[in-house]
Design a protein around this motif. Structure first.
Motif, short mmCIF file in Angstrom:
data_model
loop_
_atom_site.label_atom_id
_atom_site.label_comp_id
_atom_site.label_asym_id
_atom_site.label_seq_id
_atom_site.Cartn_x
_atom_site.Cartn_y
_atom_site.Cartn_z
N ARG C 159 145.61 -4.73 23.59
CA ARG C 159 145.11 -3.70 22.67
C ARG C 159 145.15 -4.23 21.24
NH1 ARG C 159 148.26 0.89 22.67
NH2 ARG C 159 146.55 1.85 21.53
N ARG C 162 142.47 -7.44 21.19
CA ARG C 162 141.04 -7.12 21.36
C ARG C 162 140.61 -5.97 20.47
NH1 ARG C 162 139.31 -9.56 25.97
NH2 ARG C 162 137.36 -8.48 25.66
N GLY C 168 138.54 -12.09 21.36
CA GLY C 168 137.82 -12.01 22.63
C GLY C 168 138.50 -12.70 23.79
N ASP C 169 139.51 -13.54 23.50
CA ASP C 169 139.98 -14.41 24.58
C ASP C 169 141.38 -14.09 25.08
OD1 ASP C 169 140.98 -15.28 22.13
OD2 ASP C 169 141.21 -17.33 22.82
N LEU C 170 141.75 -12.85 25.07
CA LEU C 170 142.97 -12.44 25.77
C LEU C 170 142.59 -11.18 26.55
CD1 LEU C 170 146.15 -13.09 25.81
CD2 LEU C 170 146.34 -11.03 24.44
N ALA C 171 143.02 -11.11 27.80
CA ALA C 171 142.59 -9.96 28.60
C ALA C 171 143.59 -9.69 29.71
CB ALA C 171 141.21 -10.24 29.20
N PRO C 172 143.52 -8.48 30.26
CA PRO C 172 144.30 -8.22 31.47
C PRO C 172 143.52 -8.72 32.67
CG PRO C 172 143.25 -6.19 30.70
CD PRO C 172 142.81 -7.29 29.78
N PHE C 173 144.21 -9.28 33.63
CA PHE C 173 143.56 -9.74 34.86
C PHE C 173 144.24 -9.07 36.05
CE2 PHE C 173 143.01 -12.98 31.68
CZ PHE C 173 141.66 -13.23 31.76
N ARG C 183 144.74 -15.74 29.20
CA ARG C 183 143.36 -16.18 28.99
C ARG C 183 142.72 -16.46 30.35
NH1 ARG C 183 141.54 -20.33 26.69
NH2 ARG C 183 140.10 -19.43 25.18
N HIS C 184 141.38 -16.55 30.39
CA HIS C 184 140.74 -16.80 31.67
C HIS C 184 141.08 -18.20 32.17
CE1 HIS C 184 137.80 -18.82 29.12
NE2 HIS C 184 137.31 -19.39 30.19
#
Ligand SMILES: Cc1cc2nc3c(=O)[nH]c(=O)nc-3n(C[C@H](O)[C@H](O)[C@H](O)COP(=O)(O)O)c2cc1C
Ligand code: SF4
Ligand code: FES
Lengths: 154, 422, 895
Positions: C159, C162, C168-173, C183-184
């Motif tokens: 949160r 982003r 753009g380059d941190l996310a929940p997976f 990161r991906h």
């Protein structure tokens, strides 16, 4: 690289939504339909096509059960492990299937023919137990029927 | 024989009802009537008058839900919930595969009533036959001018698309579904605001179940009184009822609301198979509380089932027989919910796996008596209001009721350190 | 105001809050994870459960999440009933089922919000008896260490990264209890705000990798309030030391400036303090070897001392006001120069006079975040003033918030607000020489040469007010662009114009001021903000001294002694000019902490304190003077430059307060500086203020290998602090809050207890004193004249410098982690120009600009304005000439 055909199909889906990113799941399904699974490069390609970051796309891809991010065999067996199938004899059937294929859930046969994946309720509970192989639904299964069904998938 | 407005056209050979067959059977009359002269408000009123309640599980009155959509802003969206991932539930599949135009007409009516510009049918990812048939039917409807611009020659435009889910039970929850439809992770959203105010892409949206919408053409053509008359109780209409488990004749039937559990199980499903007897019933999909033999004469409508401590839910029953281990069955159910937790809120994400492991321990003879207290606590702490959405409370329904009705079975597992059924 | 009842007692709370905010502001302890005062509520963790009652008669009540429940008038709750307590304990127990319980070896241990909340919630005995799930970790680059097993899935990281910082380059997976944050694929986190994850994460998932290189337990750190020295915004920081080394930088909350966040340059730039390049002893050139070698202090002072009136002093925008003033006192006001070349010097004085002249408001960084339309001229903010960029993002978000409020969604209800607003943002227009990271969030962007940017600015001002001078011969598309920007700004209530010196163009700065004036004239509450390059650019400029060019002129024909204060002149001007200047002096004395190119040429080098070892004041871009306080006692011969100057003068100031008194007397504009922090003799409850936390360990043992006697506590003559764990621990002014410990609150979240209300000002007022006030209400005046359209000069190209958050700034570039992120030298050309010059990516070219040359690889950049050539600012290998400037480019042929 995504093929032109795939790109075209994704564009078709993207046109349905207020925002291109709306087609993210559709795009992943399209890629998977052609390749069997979604590889890292495709995640990046889909991201570029839909104006998303690879992280956003992979965040979505890994959330969903039906998007596979690992290589699979030529045929994917999705066996329903939910309650009605369980009640109707999932366990012996699964044991038989695992023995026949020589693999457990989540695994791929050594010859790359089958991948066996557990699946949630297939919505055909009055014909339990059931599984899908690729796009085909097979119902009212019992261990005896299995061999004949598997034989149809080379 | 009672009327079966939802299923009467469905062909026994399994092929879908075509557009012309549908029209010959009186199809699209309701849409013609509504778009040919009724104001959207009148359509909404007709649905309100009918008393139709949502068939997706929660049973909220459909017309009332629509009336919260504000008049002003556009675009507006209608979303058809065809996710149907609740274990034991297989009712929408029949309508989607059997009579796709009935749903399309329902979509047109509801979209018109709320002023939607675009409608989506959200289908669960495994329903590939339904996908094909819906897409063919939609193409046929577009070709006739029943969808698209100026449908039925009116000023009203409506686009209808099919979207296939990536597969997650939580996507059946209407706000998670909206996120999924936007191509995002299917976490549910905060409510309020409700989708009627801020739904798909922040625009006013309505989410309705497939079966709910399939009721609309009948209501619009034949009226509220007819609809109410279909039912044996004050809840209007018929309902698809299903039975799975070890009955002689598992299946799905359209019956008046208010039929008794016994009628469905004994008359429609032919009673229990030889050698087994009935021990429990989950009346409306995996997230409803167990009922037992003592509830065989309960009338299947929203209020009555609630009065005996369960829910009508999706109306598709799962029957548990006496040769089945209740602990094993609940374990299987909880396994489902634990895996399908979206991972957003703590109680569900971390509580369900703990419950699952505890049930696994009990089931495999490794349980402790203190586990029962732990399970009781969890039933309370994962209940309504504690979690972010209704998934976890739904999971607690079969667990809590099993702990009530089958406690002795749990205790025996722990005492004997084995599963007595194995 | 609303009245809410907590356990039947009435409390007044501000309207539009949720219960969690309200309770925390009232001083109640309610545990929480997913809520963060800057990120607001999403209701994910369920930790903040309290019990709400319908009315007085309701005794059953129902559990609600405090963070998701509006604190409306008449709300009745209890925090402490058995059921909600039991639920909160259960939530912690769930969160801890998979937690590795590795607190003893965790970098977060001892200052961990998860530890605090576990204690607060009363989960003591672990009943979970099954296996834990585990994750693999990722390499996220030089700033952030990743340890996912500790994750409690509060979603704060994504949160922040982003939603708040537009990364753009941190996310929940994945999902269910496999949710993973990262990161991906492995790789450097791209956001220049990634370091905030360290503080946003309530446990030890994201920790400070630079701290890890020289870890020490957090409670063994000695800290003091300080100010970041790596750009002109003056973010407040808390640096920490152990065993004579600076170990890390953390955010220090200043409600008016940086709030909760820092940029990565500020957080990771500190390693220069520990660097191998430090000067720790006085150095003098050895007669025999010609090399600089350590000499005793007295000898060095004797060598450095010049006869009265025989020295020229060159000050520095990265040195404190006190040190600059001390040098000025030493050499005499008319022989003191700013150490900034002419163009920059002129730009600074021009900016100051424009800010002062009004009528536009000069916003604090907080106020930048409240603008409802923003126009940026000539600054690539994420690279020149990162926190200002972060605030512009917030401004864009807040500008559209009223739409959500109109729909009945309170501002704190974060997810629905974002859902409703989608990517609607407040108006942002950018005009820069090349693409910036912010471009994607801007409604209007234009990439142009500096003069064209100025012309656009003048055109906007003219479109707003016909009295403002208009550029001549404006192209139709630029005119339309200007009209559009003018219209959007006029439609706002609180428009903000941001500019600065990065393009080296006074016309741009004037144009920016004209736009702001025109908006004021139109009755809007417009604001004007200038970015400045260094931590004390404004402070130095307020001293009103000549430029570096002036100094060079003054030294022409010879000077006895040249004293250079904390300034590497080779970064400021071309080599030949600096060589000439240094050659003109008989004696070159450098006071600095690092042995840079200029110091290497000196006859005497005196070891200066860094911000960590000294006290002083800095003035930021808005004219806010702020005090930094010594974190650690200086080692060896190191001391503040102002002390060295005092000794050279033969009249050392006894302490900072004495110097400040003199500064106020000599330059009355600085009289307020004395108020920045309590004086050195201030006592609180009769005591000094401790730099060390209660639990500081090893005090008696730290020096035991040298002497078994406990060493004397070093004296601190300049502040009310002591190098000790003993001292006063009650409420103190914000300027002297060294850390945010409060009983039960060991993590940064303890800050709540130091604010007037959560997210509000520090109790007693945020630190800092404004030295610049805009003449608000002044009549709008329009200044300057629009330049002619950008000319071309045959084969010559206009060379501009492109700033880089990592690498362009001198001191942070000396810090290992930052250096890792710095670009290699390059020469950027636009695609069309590259084609015209027959250049392609990777070609090697010779650049000749001013009287300097460089050999650089070509980078073809689509986004660079045509006709321009860009080189990275401040990177080694790029000539230090004044840019923009005309230059030639020749392709190197093989061989
Ligand atoms: C976890 C969860 C799963 C759900 N799954 C479905 C579903 O598969 N299909 C459905 O129609 N409704 C489902 N619902 C109910 C929907 O949220 C929503 O109430 C329904 O689609 C509304 O339609 P109706 O008013 O026509 O019943 C689910 C709810 C929850 C909490
Ligand atoms: S209860 Fe919580 S974790 Fe479970 S599905 Fe709902 S939001 Fe997700
Ligand atoms: S802080 Fe309220 S739910 Fe997380």
């Amino acid at each position: 690289m995504l093929s032109d055909k795939i790109k075209h199909e994704i564009e078709h889906e993207a046109a349905m939504f207020e925002r291109r990113s709306g087609a993210c799941i559709d795009a992943l399904r399209i890629v998977q339909r052609e390749r069997g699974w979604v590889d890292d490069q495709s995640v990046k390609d889909v991201a570029a096509l839909l104006e998303m970051t690879p992280d956003e796309v992979d965040s979505v891809a890994t959330f969903y059960n039906l998007i596979l991010r690992r290589p699979v065999g030529r045929h994917v067996i999705r066996i329903c492990t939910s309650v009605s199938c369980w009640l109707m004899g999932l366990e012996p059937m699964l044991a038989h299937l695992e023995k026949t294929l020589g693999i457990g859930l989540g695994q791929t046969t050594a010859d790359g023919r089958f991948t066996l994946i557990p699946n949630q309720c297939l919505g055909t509970c009055d014909h339990a137990p059931a599984f899908m192989i690729d796009d085909d639904l097979h119902r009212d299964l019992d261990p005896e029927k299995l061999d004949a069904i598997l034989a149809n998938y080379k | 024989m009672s009327e079966k407005p939802l299923t009467e056209r469905i062909r026994p050979d399994g092929a879908p009802v075509t557009l012309s067959e549908y029209e010959q059977a009186g199809g699209y009359q309701a849409a013609r009537k509504a778009l040919g002269g009724m104001a959207p408000k009148e359509v909404m009123q007709a649905v309100k008058d009918s008393g139709l309640r949502g068939r997706g599980g929660a049973g909220f009155p459909t017309g009332v839900k629509w009336s919260f959509v504000p008049e002003g802003p556009h675009p507006k969206y209608l979303v058809v919930n065809g996710d149907e991932m609740e274990p034991g539930t297989f009712k929408d599949r029949l309508l989607l595969e059997g009579d796709p135009h009935l749903l399309i007409e329902g979509v047109i009516l509801s979209s018109y009533a709320i002023g939607a510009d675009v409608a989506y049918i959200f289908l669960r990812g495994e329903y590939l036959l339904a996908e094909r048939r819906m897409k063919e039917a939609i193409a046929a409807a577009y070709a006739r001018g029943y969808l698209g611009k100026h449908i039925f020659g009116s000023d009203y435009n409506l686009e209808l698309y099919v979207h296939m889910s990536g597969g997650r039970y939580i996507c059946g929850e209407e706000t998670a579904l909206l996120n999924a439809l936007e191509g995002k992770r299917g976490n549910p959203r905060t409510k309020p605001p409700f989708p009627q105010i801020s739904g798909l892409w922040g625009k006013p949206s309505i989410v309705n179940n497939v079966e709910t919408l399939c009721n609309l053409p009948g209501i619009l053509v034949k009226g509220a009184d007819w609809f109410k008359g279909l039912s044996r109780t004050p809840n209007g209409g018929t309902k698809l009822f299903g039975v799975s488990g070890k009955v002689r004749n598992p299946g799905l039937w359209e019956l008046p609301l208010g039929v008794s559990v016994r009628e469905v199980i004994e008359e429609c499903a032919g009673g229990m198979r030889d050698g087994v007897s009935l021990r429990g019933i989950i009346p409306g999909g995996a997230s409803t509380d167990f009922l037992t033999e003592e509830h065989m004469d309960v009338a299947l409508d929203y209020e009555t089932v609630a009065q005996v401590g369960s829910r009508l839910g999706t109306g598709t029953m799962i029957v548990m027989d006496d040769k089945t281990c209740p602990v094993g069955m609940v374990r299987n159910l909880i396994q489902f919910f634990a895996v399908e937790s979206c991972g957003w809120c703590t109680p569900c994400r971390d509580g369900l796996p703990w419950i699952e492991k505890t049930l696994g321990a009990i089931d495999t003879g490794k349980g402790q008596m203190s586990d029962l207290a732990m399970l009781d606590e969890h039933v309370k702490w994962l209940g309504p209001g504690m979690t972010f959405c209704a998934l976890a409370p739904g999971a607690m329904a079969p667990l809590g009721s099993a702990l009530k009705y089958y406690r002795e079975d749990f205790e025996r597992h722990i005492r004997e350190q084995r599963c007595p059924w194995k | 105001m609303a009245t809410i009842y907590i356990d039947n007692a009435p409390y007044e709370v501000k309207d539009g809050q949720n219960l969690l905010q309200a309770c925390l502001s009232l001083g109640f302890n309610v545990p929480y994870f997913c809520w963060h005062p800057a990120l607001q509520s999403v209701g994910a963790c369920r930790q903040c459960a309290v019990k709400q009652y319908r009315d007085e008669k309701d005794t059953a009540g129902k559990i609600v999440m405090a963070c998701m429940t509006p604190a409306t008038d008449g709300t009745r709750i209890t925090i402490d009933d058995a059921e909600s307590r039991a639920f909160r304990a259960q939530v912690i127990e769930w969160l801890m089922t998979n937690h590795p319980h590795d607190c003893p070896v965790c970098d977060e241990g001892g200052e961990c919000h998860l530890q605090d909340m576990t204690i607060m919630s009363g989960h003591t005995y672990r009943e979970y008896r099954f296996t834990k799930r585990t994750y693999n970790n990722q390499n996220l680059g030089p700033f952030i260490n990743h340890e996912m097993n500790r994750c409690i899935q509060c979603y704060r990281c994504v949160r922040f990264y982003r939603d708040y910082a537009n990364g753009g380059d941190l996310a929940p997976f994945a999902s269910h209890n496999h949710v993973f944050f990262g990161r991906h694929e492995d790789g450097v986190l791209e956001s220049e705000f990634s370091g905030n994850l360290v503080e946003v994460c309530p446990t030890g998932v994201f920790t400070d990798k630079s701290f890890k290189q020289h870890f020490t337990r957090p409670w063994d750190l000695q800290s003091a309030p300080s100010v970041c020295v790596h750009c002109g915004l003056g973010c407040n920081v808390t640096p920490s030391e152990r065993y004579g080394a600076l170990r890390r930088i953390r955010n220090r909350y200043n409600g008016e400036v940086n709030g909760y966040f820092l940029c990565d340059r500020g957080r990771y730039g500190y390693e220069f303090v520990n660097g191998a390049g430090r000067v720790r002893q006085p150095l003098a050139r050895c007669k025999d070897t010609g090399e600089l070698a350590p000499v005793p202090k007295d000898e060095a002072l004797a060598l450095a001392r010049a006869p009265q009136g025989a020295a020229i002093g060159i000050g520095s925008p990265r040195a404190s006001l006190e040190s600059n003033f001390a040098l000025r006192q030493l050499v005499g006001a008319d022989r003191f120069f700013m150490g900034v070349p002419k163009r920059g010097h002129q730009l600074l004085s021009s900016m100051i006079s424009l800010l002062r002249g009004g009528p536009a408001r000069v916003p604090s960084l907080r106020e930048v975040g409240e603008a409802d339309a923003v126009f940026v001229l000539g600054e690539d903010l994420t690279n020149t003033a990162p926190l200002m960029a972060l605030q512009v993002y917030q401004a864009q978000y807040r500008a559209v918030l009223p739409e959500a409020e109109k729909a009945g969604i309170p501002a704190w209800n974060d997810a629905p607000v974002r859902e409703l607003l989608q990517d609607k943002r407040g108006f942002l227009a950018l005009a820069t020489p090349a693409e910036t990271k912010m471009d994607v969030f801007a409604a209007t962007k234009c990439h142009a040469a500096p003069d064209e940017i100025a012309r656009l600015g003048f055109a906007v001002a003219h479109a707003l007010n016909a009295a403002a001078p208009a550029p001549e011969g404006l192209a139709a598309d630029v005119a339309a662009l200007a009209a559009g920007i003018a219209e959007a700004l006029r439609a706002a209530k609180r428009p903000l114009i941001i500019s600065g010196p990065s393009c080296g163009s006074e016309a741009i700065v004037l144009a920016a001021a004209n736009v702001a004036s025109a908006l004021c004239a139109a009755g809007l509450d417009a604001a004007l903000s200038f970015v400045v390059p260094e931590c004390n650019s404004i402070g130095l400029a307020l001293m009103d001294a000549g430029s570096l060019d002036d100094a060079m002129q003054a030294a022409e024909g010879g000077v006895d002694t040249l004293i250079i204060l904390e300034n590497d002149l080779y970064r400021r001007a071309d080599r030949a000019s600096v060589d000439r200047l240094l050659g003109a002096a008989k004696n070159v004395v450098v006071l600095d902490h690092t042995l840079h190119a200029t110091a290497q040429k000196a006859a005497v080098v005196l070891p200066a304190a860094t911000f960590a070892e000294g006290d002083g004041s800095l003035v930021n871009n808005e004219g806010r003077a702020q005090r930094f306080i010594q974190v650690m006692p200086p080692q060896e011969a190191i001391q503040e430059s102002w002390r060295w100057c005092g000794e050279l003068l033969g009249k050392p100031w006894k302490n900072l307060d004495v110097l400040l008194a003199q500064l106020g007397a000599v330059l009355p504009g600085f009289a307020e500086l004395a108020k920045l922090a309590p004086p050195a003799d201030a006592r609180f409850g009769g005591q000094r203020l401790p730099r060390q936390p209660h639990r500081y360990s090893g005090r008696t043992a730290m020096q035991a290998h040298l002497s078994v006697h406990e060493p004397q506590i070093p004296n601190d003559p300049d502040s009310a602090f002591t190098f000790s764990m003993e001292g006063f621990r009650g409420a103190v002014p914000a300027a002297v809050v060294p850390s945010y410990y409060a009983p039960g609150w060991n993590s940064v979240q303890g800050l709540n207890k130091f604010q007037e209300e959560v997210g509000g000002p520090m109790r007693g007022g945020d630190p800092g004193v404004r030295l610049i006030a805009a003449a608000q209400g002044a009549r709008a005046e329009f200044r300057g004249a629009p330049p002619a359209a950008q000319a071309t000069r045959g084969a010559e190209r206009l060379i501009v410098s492109l700033p880089h958050v990592f690498g362009s700034e001198e001191l942070s570039a000396l810090s290992g982690p930052v250096a890792e992120r710095a670009p290699q030298p390059y020469l950027a050309v636009n695609e069309a120009d590259a084609a015209a010059m027959a250049l392609s990516q990777g070609d090697v070219v010779e650049l000749s600009v001013g009287n300097a040359q460089a050999v650089l690889p070509v980078e073809v950049r689509a986004s660079l304005a045509p006709g321009l050539v860009g080189v990275p600012a401040g990177i080694a290998g790029i000539p230090a000439v004044q840019l923009p400037g005309w230059g030639t480019i020749t392709k190197r042929t093989e061989g």
